[in-house]
Write an enzyme that holds these catalytic residues in place. Structure first.
Site, mmCIF file in Angstrom:
data_model
loop_
_atom_site.group_PDB
_atom_site.id
_atom_site.type_symbol
_atom_site.label_atom_id
_atom_site.label_comp_id
_atom_site.label_asym_id
_atom_site.label_seq_id
_atom_site.Cartn_x
_atom_site.Cartn_y
_atom_site.Cartn_z
ATOM 1 C CG ASN A 10 -1.719 1.210 1.416
ATOM 2 O OD1 ASN A 10 -1.770 2.064 0.519
ATOM 3 N ND2 ASN A 10 -2.401 1.331 2.557
ATOM 4 C CE LYS A 12 -0.199 3.153 4.867
ATOM 5 N NZ LYS A 12 -0.097 3.231 6.311
ATOM 6 C CG HIS A 96 -5.742 1.692 5.300
ATOM 7 N ND1 HIS A 96 -5.335 2.636 6.212
ATOM 8 C CD2 HIS A 96 -4.705 0.823 5.162
ATOM 9 C CE1 HIS A 96 -4.099 2.346 6.602
ATOM 10 N NE2 HIS A 96 -3.699 1.254 5.969
ATOM 11 C CD GLU A 98 -3.009 5.349 6.849
ATOM 12 O OE1 GLU A 98 -3.023 5.403 5.614
ATOM 13 O OE2 GLU A 98 -2.062 4.865 7.500
ATOM 14 C CD GLU A 167 -3.276 -2.612 7.290
ATOM 15 O OE1 GLU A 167 -2.258 -2.894 6.660
ATOM 16 O OE2 GLU A 167 -3.821 -1.485 7.228
ATOM 17 N N GLY A 173 2.608 2.111 10.858
ATOM 18 C CA GLY A 173 3.545 3.221 10.722
ATOM 19 C C GLY A 173 4.266 3.580 12.002
ATOM 20 C CB SER A 212 5.367 -2.135 11.993
ATOM 21 O OG SER A 212 4.968 -0.799 12.290
#
Ligand code: 13P
Length: 253
Positions: A10, A12, A96, A98, A167, A173, A212
């Site tokens: 991904n 992003k 996702h 985010e 996730e 991250g 990660s």
């Protein structure tokens, strides 16, 4: 028997345009011919067509990071499943964290997007995961089950076609990877939940881990019985790192 692994990158909001082309070229050289693992990269929308061009003739598939559930319409700034297909896209990341946290995605919008992806033959990579506060409150399974139940019946209508990505939000991250035990616990709970939709769905649906994932922790995660692949953020922006994660995936016919 191990399910065929999926390793998805991904990107992003990184590597648009020329940088995306350069990364795709390096990926094709470094891990573009693997027949035993499904390898997917999901660049930003603006780089899709150019990256599709670079991936031609390789075994790396193209993914997108979002879609709108309608096929077309007055939806300024949105992109539909048929438009993605036309750009060479075969997979799409949906829900996702985010997007859930920053762009107001809900369990209902995730389900609608999964339905649209399936209707048009795009493979959904449907994300779920708990926040740190939810984990610390002992609510991890309650939260992921709620997120999962919103789209599970829709996903189960095409057994094995789409994938789920666990996730944990606190691992994205941050460099804080879930331990192998923490990840496998959630993955096996999701596998049991998939069985509510029949044994074939439970057996065939691949569940990826994301958060990660790096070359040095990938093998231990991918070795777990219910971890069938990885959704990789930061480490997917470097061809060598990403391809080392691909190489860590168990081979399947
Ligand atoms: P990182 O691998 O950078 O933690 O990101 C994970 C992720 O969000 C993939 O979708």
């Amino acid at each position: 028997m191990k399910r065929r692994a999926v390793i998805a990158g991904n990107w992003k909001m990184y590597k648009g345009g020329a940088l995306g082309v350069e990364l795709a070229q390096k990926l094709v050289v470094a891990c573009g011919d693997l027949a035993t693992v499904d390898v997917v990269v999901a660049p930003p929308f603006t780089a899709l067509a150019a990256v599709a061009h670079e991936l031609q003739g390789s075994r790396i598939d193209l993914g997108a990071q979002n879609l709108h559930p309608a096929a077309e319409g007055a939806f300024t700034g949105e992109v539909s499943a048929p438009m993605l297909l036309e750009s060479g896209v075969r997979w799409v990341i949906i829900g996702h964290s985010e997007r859930r946290q920053l762009f107001g995605e809900t369990d209902d919008s995730v389900r609608d997007k999964v339905r649209a992806a399936l209707e048009h033959g795009l493979r959904p990579i449907v994300c779920l995961g708990e926040t740190l506060a939810e984990r610390e409150a002992g609510r991890t399974l309650e939260v992921v089950h709620r997120q999962f139940d919103a789209f599970a019946a829709t996903l189960a209508s095409k057994p094995g076609f789409g994938v789920v990505a666990y996730e944990p939000v606190w691992a994205i991250g941050t460099g804080k990877v879930a331990s192998v035990e923490q990840a496998e616990e959630v993955h096996s709970a999701l596998r049991a939940r998939l069985a509510n939709h029949g044994p074939e769905v439970a057996e065939r649906t691949r569940i990826l881990y994301g958060g990660s994932v790096k070359p040095d922790n990938a093998a231990a995660l991918l070795d777990q019985p219910n971890i069938d692949g990885a959704l990789v953020g930061g480490a997917s922006l470097d061809a060598e790192s990403f391809c080392r994660i691909v190489a860590a995936a168990p081979s399947a016919a």
